[in-house]
Write a protein that holds these residues in place. Structure first.
Motif, short mmCIF file in Angstrom:
data_model
loop_
_atom_site.label_atom_id
_atom_site.label_comp_id
_atom_site.label_asym_id
_atom_site.label_seq_id
_atom_site.Cartn_x
_atom_site.Cartn_y
_atom_site.Cartn_z
N GLY A 16 -31.31 24.47 -6.12
CA GLY A 16 -31.76 23.15 -6.48
C GLY A 16 -32.87 22.53 -5.67
N ALA A 17 -33.75 21.80 -6.36
CA ALA A 17 -34.64 20.87 -5.67
C ALA A 17 -33.82 19.69 -5.17
CB ALA A 17 -35.76 20.40 -6.60
N VAL A 18 -32.83 19.28 -5.97
CA VAL A 18 -31.86 18.26 -5.56
C VAL A 18 -30.48 18.90 -5.58
CG1 VAL A 18 -30.82 16.03 -6.10
CG2 VAL A 18 -33.26 16.40 -6.53
N LEU A 19 -29.81 18.90 -4.45
CA LEU A 19 -28.44 19.40 -4.36
C LEU A 19 -27.49 18.23 -4.11
CD1 LEU A 19 -26.90 22.49 -2.83
CD2 LEU A 19 -26.14 20.30 -1.90
N LEU A 20 -26.43 18.14 -4.91
CA LEU A 20 -25.43 17.08 -4.78
C LEU A 20 -24.07 17.73 -4.60
CD1 LEU A 20 -27.15 15.34 -7.67
CD2 LEU A 20 -26.77 14.11 -5.53
N ASP A 21 -23.47 17.51 -3.46
CA ASP A 21 -22.23 18.17 -3.05
C ASP A 21 -21.14 17.12 -2.83
OD1 ASP A 21 -20.44 20.13 -2.12
OD2 ASP A 21 -21.22 20.00 -0.07
N TYR A 22 -20.03 17.23 -3.57
CA TYR A 22 -18.98 16.21 -3.51
C TYR A 22 -19.54 14.82 -3.80
CZ TYR A 22 -15.80 19.70 -1.55
OH TYR A 22 -15.02 20.82 -1.36
N CYS A 23 -20.31 14.71 -4.87
CA CYS A 23 -20.90 13.42 -5.26
C CYS A 23 -20.36 12.98 -6.61
CB CYS A 23 -22.42 13.55 -5.36
SG CYS A 23 -23.24 13.83 -3.77
N ASP A 24 -20.36 11.67 -6.84
CA ASP A 24 -20.01 11.15 -8.16
C ASP A 24 -20.85 9.92 -8.47
OD1 ASP A 24 -18.88 9.20 -6.57
OD2 ASP A 24 -16.95 9.19 -7.59
N ASP A 25 -20.76 9.48 -9.74
CA ASP A 25 -21.56 8.35 -10.23
C ASP A 25 -23.04 8.54 -9.88
OD1 ASP A 25 -19.46 7.02 -11.44
OD2 ASP A 25 -18.93 5.94 -9.62
N VAL A 26 -23.60 9.64 -10.36
CA VAL A 26 -25.00 9.99 -10.09
C VAL A 26 -25.81 9.74 -11.35
CG1 VAL A 26 -26.58 11.82 -9.44
CG2 VAL A 26 -24.30 11.73 -8.42
N ARG A 27 -26.95 9.07 -11.20
CA ARG A 27 -27.81 8.76 -12.34
C ARG A 27 -29.25 9.14 -12.04
NH1 ARG A 27 -23.93 5.18 -11.61
NH2 ARG A 27 -25.12 4.17 -9.94
N PHE A 28 -29.83 9.93 -12.94
CA PHE A 28 -31.26 10.25 -12.90
C PHE A 28 -31.91 9.53 -14.08
CE2 PHE A 28 -29.26 13.84 -10.78
CZ PHE A 28 -30.14 14.16 -9.75
N THR A 29 -32.90 8.66 -13.81
CA THR A 29 -33.55 7.89 -14.87
C THR A 29 -35.05 7.98 -14.70
OG1 THR A 29 -31.68 6.34 -14.84
CG2 THR A 29 -33.67 5.64 -16.00
N GLY A 30 -35.74 8.45 -15.76
CA GLY A 30 -37.19 8.53 -15.73
C GLY A 30 -37.73 9.45 -14.65
N VAL A 31 -37.05 10.56 -14.40
CA VAL A 31 -37.45 11.49 -13.34
C VAL A 31 -38.11 12.72 -13.97
CG1 VAL A 31 -36.66 12.90 -11.41
CG2 VAL A 31 -35.56 10.69 -11.87
N ASN A 32 -39.22 13.15 -13.39
CA ASN A 32 -39.92 14.37 -13.83
C ASN A 32 -39.65 15.50 -12.84
OD1 ASN A 32 -40.95 12.85 -15.90
ND2 ASN A 32 -43.07 12.91 -15.21
N PHE A 33 -39.10 16.59 -13.36
CA PHE A 33 -38.89 17.81 -12.59
C PHE A 33 -39.80 18.89 -13.16
CE2 PHE A 33 -34.82 15.59 -12.12
CZ PHE A 33 -34.55 15.75 -10.77
N THR A 34 -40.81 19.31 -12.40
CA THR A 34 -41.75 20.31 -12.89
C THR A 34 -42.00 21.37 -11.83
OG1 THR A 34 -43.60 18.91 -12.15
CG2 THR A 34 -42.94 18.71 -14.45
N ASN A 35 -42.00 22.62 -12.28
CA ASN A 35 -42.41 23.76 -11.44
C ASN A 35 -41.56 23.94 -10.19
OD1 ASN A 35 -44.77 24.10 -13.18
ND2 ASN A 35 -45.60 22.31 -12.13
N ASN A 36 -40.29 23.58 -10.27
CA ASN A 36 -39.39 23.79 -9.14
C ASN A 36 -38.68 25.13 -9.29
OD1 ASN A 36 -39.56 21.02 -7.81
ND2 ASN A 36 -39.02 20.50 -9.92
N ASN A 37 -38.43 25.80 -8.16
CA ASN A 37 -37.81 27.12 -8.20
C ASN A 37 -36.72 27.23 -7.15
OD1 ASN A 37 -39.56 28.75 -10.16
ND2 ASN A 37 -41.08 27.84 -8.80
N ALA A 38 -35.60 27.82 -7.57
CA ALA A 38 -34.49 28.10 -6.65
C ALA A 38 -34.21 29.59 -6.68
CB ALA A 38 -33.25 27.32 -7.06
N ASN A 39 -33.99 30.16 -5.52
CA ASN A 39 -33.74 31.60 -5.45
C ASN A 39 -32.37 31.96 -5.99
OD1 ASN A 39 -34.50 34.25 -4.85
ND2 ASN A 39 -33.47 34.17 -2.86
N LYS A 40 -31.49 30.96 -6.11
CA LYS A 40 -30.16 31.22 -6.68
C LYS A 40 -30.02 30.48 -8.01
CE LYS A 40 -27.99 32.32 -2.27
NZ LYS A 40 -26.95 31.98 -1.27
#
Length: 204
Positions: free
Chosen positions: A84-108
């Motif tokens: 992940g570009a953004v990693l969320l571990d043991y999180c809740d009530d998460v909101r992504f609004t109007g976010v652009n994710f482009t050209n991100n790469n994860a080895n896993k």
């Protein structure tokens, strides 16, 4: 660590690196938490997680976060040795609004967003609204013992809702890859309105 009412606004994060959370890391541990985290109009570009330890977040890593909002922000060309570009571990009530994710790469897994260990006892929900996911990839290096899951998003056990999002040219790579756009173990998936998809692999 822990904290309440954290606001990060109008900041550019460019060319940062760390073993986890290339630009930002909030790590609370098992007994503490981060409550009400707002990241607004920020730009994360060319950040890197360089350590292969099965955690990740080339731009952001948050542990024990409750009520997390990421709004009107850009994540572009971030590279993660893990997830992940953004990693969320043991999180809740998460909101992504109007976010652009482009050209991100994860080895896993989870080229753009990776949810790990939803909070026990909470609703664990994640909402994505008016977001763009384009040209994100999981398992970039084609390590066939690490099959990519979720070219754009990897969800482990979270209830989640997607509204008016666009998925384009994302991909999960590897011999047993899954989820060109989304890989989900969620019990409740709610897809609303016009989620456009044009994927290199299966969508979900």
């Amino acid at each position: 660590g822990n904290g309440n009412n954290i606001l990060i606004e109008d900041v550019i994060f460019n060319n940062n690196s760390a073993s986890d959370g290339g630009a930002i890391q909030f790590y609370a541990g098992s007994s503490e938490s981060y409550n009400t985290v707002d990241i607004v109009r920020c730009n994360f570009t060319n950040n890197r997680d360089f350590f292969d330890d099965d955690w990740g977040g080339s731009a952001i890593a948050i542990n024990q976060g409750h009520d997390v909002d990421i709004t009107d922000s850009i994540f572009d060309s971030n590279l993660c040795a893990d997830n992940g570009a953004v990693l969320l571990d043991y999180c809740d009530d998460v909101r992504f609004t109007g976010v652009n994710f482009t050209n991100n790469n994860a080895n896993k897994s989870g080229g753009a967003v990776y949810f790990k260990n939803p909070r026990v006892g909470d609703n664990g929900n994640a909402n994505f609204t008016d977001c763009l996911f384009e040209n994100n990839h999981a398992s970039l290096k084609l390590n066939f013992d690490r099959d990519g899951m979720g070219g754009a998003i990897y969800l482990a056990g979270n209830k989640f809702t997607l509204t008016n999002n666009t998925f384009k040219d994302n991909g999960a790579l590897g011999a047993l890859c899954s989820g060109g756009a989304i890989y989900s173990q969620a019990d409740n998936v709610n897809i609303i309105e016009s989620n456009e998809a044009n994927e290199k692999e299966d969508i979900i």
